[in-house]
Design an enzyme around this catalytic site. Structure first.
Site, PDB file in Angstrom:
ATOM      1  N   HIS A  74       0.815  -1.214   0.081  1.00 17.72           N
ATOM      2  CA  HIS A  74       0.158  -0.132  -0.142  1.00 17.72           C
ATOM      3  C   HIS A  74       0.844   1.284   0.040  1.00 17.72           C
ATOM      4  O   HIS A  74       1.689   1.392   0.828  1.00 17.72           O
ATOM      5  CB  HIS A  74      -0.799   0.037   1.454  1.00 17.72           C
ATOM      6  CG  HIS A  74      -1.795   1.118   1.474  1.00 17.72           C
ATOM      7  ND1 HIS A  74      -2.603   1.599   0.538  1.00 17.72           N
ATOM      8  CD2 HIS A  74      -1.605   2.163   2.334  1.00 17.72           C
ATOM      9  CE1 HIS A  74      -3.251   2.693   0.877  1.00 17.72           C
ATOM     10  NE2 HIS A  74      -2.380   3.069   2.123  1.00 17.72           N
ATOM     11  N   GLY A 113      -6.734   4.327   2.383  1.00 13.08           N
ATOM     12  CA  GLY A 113      -7.660   4.582   1.206  1.00 13.08           C
ATOM     13  C   GLY A 113      -6.913   5.236  -0.028  1.00 13.08           C
ATOM     14  O   GLY A 113      -5.648   4.986  -0.301  1.00 13.08           O
ATOM     15  N   TRP A 114      -7.622   6.336  -0.547  1.00 11.69           N
ATOM     16  CA  TRP A 114      -7.407   6.872  -1.971  1.00 11.69           C
ATOM     17  C   TRP A 114      -6.289   7.859  -1.917  1.00 11.69           C
ATOM     18  O   TRP A 114      -6.072   8.604  -0.929  1.00 11.69           O
ATOM     19  CB  TRP A 114      -8.505   7.394  -2.293  1.00 11.69           C
ATOM     20  CG  TRP A 114      -8.517   7.582  -3.919  1.00 11.69           C
ATOM     21  CD1 TRP A 114      -8.653   8.813  -4.440  1.00 11.69           C
ATOM     22  CD2 TRP A 114      -8.761   6.440  -4.787  1.00 11.69           C
ATOM     23  NE1 TRP A 114      -8.875   8.246  -5.891  1.00 11.69           N
ATOM     24  CE2 TRP A 114      -8.803   7.085  -6.019  1.00 11.69           C
ATOM     25  CE3 TRP A 114      -8.807   4.873  -4.667  1.00 11.69           C
ATOM     26  CZ2 TRP A 114      -8.832   6.280  -7.141  1.00 11.69           C
ATOM     27  CZ3 TRP A 114      -8.735   4.321  -5.792  1.00 11.69           C
ATOM     28  CH2 TRP A 114      -8.843   4.884  -7.146  1.00 11.69           C
TER      29      TRP A 114
END
Ligand code: 0FX
Length: 241
Positions: A93, A102-103
């Protein structure tokens, strides 16, 4: 043992292949897939037998029956609960968990000053969530943009993959649970940031931070609507003296 690598990032795919060669792992023990809705990769790899599309949800049973380990290398599909509960799934990630999960994590780190970096973690049913295997922080400077931070993130991802891949495959690591849940940003949060409100009062520092967080090479992110209703794209270039 067979490992499935699901990635929507061609740069990381090619470099993962290079690392496999470099650390003397068997190519035959890996299968590589990209998301079936990734039209760019579909066109490019249409004839490839080595890199094929997959829909993780639809092919769930087959994945569970075929693989012992699944690695998400920037895969844009959410892994279903049944998958992460039945096979060890690892996420590589581009963020420093549990901050800005997340994004596009680095975009939000430029804005909220929370740590940026890379995390390799075991996946559970929640987004970018689960026990951390290894992570590394990246400093953000006042002249950084989303693009310059992201370039360093990719370098660190490759560094950590090369260093830890063999141990990850053999499950030779001690993962730890982050002390708190952190925060999550979604694609909609990024889209909201992109629409600049010309009537908003803010400090210049905040304005520059917003624009550099949204400046990333060819991407058209930040925009405002002028008085005639035209959409005007905005990006900044920063240069350290
Ligand atoms: O693959 P990825 O680097 O990462 C994204 C998520 O941020 C990540 O949390 C998730 N695990 C992964 C599966 O998907 O995203 P990308 O290759 O689409 O974009 C890379 C960078 O490019 C991004 O961090 C910011 C920039 N970008 C990208 C797009 C598509 C923009 O600035 N604007 C854009 O419209």
């Amino acid at each position: 043992m067979k490992t499935l690598i699901v990635t929507d990032n061609e740069f990381l795919y090619k470099n993962f292949l290079r690392i496999i060669r470099k650390v003397n792992l068997e190519f035959e023990s890996f299968d590589f897939r990209y998301s079936n809705n990734n039209s760019a990769l579909k066109i490019k790899y249409e004839r490839s037998d080595d890199f094929k599309p997959v829909n993780v949800k639809e092919e769930l049973e087959c994945i569970i029956n075929t693989y012992e380990l699944v690695i998400s290398l920037h895969c844009k599909q959410l892994f279903p609960k049944k998958l992460v509960e039945n096979i060890r799934c690892i996420n590589i990630h581009p963020g420093y968990n549990p901050y800005n999960r997340g994004w596009f994590p680095q975009v939000f780190s430029i804005l909220n000053d929370l740590p940026a970096g890379v995390t390799i973690h075991e996946m559970d049913e929640h987004l970018d969530h689960g026990q951390i295997i290894v992570q590394k922080k990246i400093d953000i400077s006042s002249w950084d943009t989303s693009e310059s931070v992201y370039k360093r993130i990719l370098e660190v991802e490759l560094e950590l993959i090369e260093k830890h891949l063999s141990n990850i495959l053999e499950k030779k690591y001690k993962a730890f649970t982050p002390k708190f849940e952190g925060n999550v940003n979604y694609k909609s949060d990024f889209n909201d940031l992109c629409h600049l409100d010309l009537n908003k009062s803010t400090t210049l520092k905040e304005a520059i931070n917003l624009l550099r967080a949204l400046s990333h090479g060819i991407y058209k992110n930040a925009y405002f609507i002028d008085e005639e209703g035209n959409k005007i794209w905005v990006k900044v270039e920063l240069e350290k003296d």
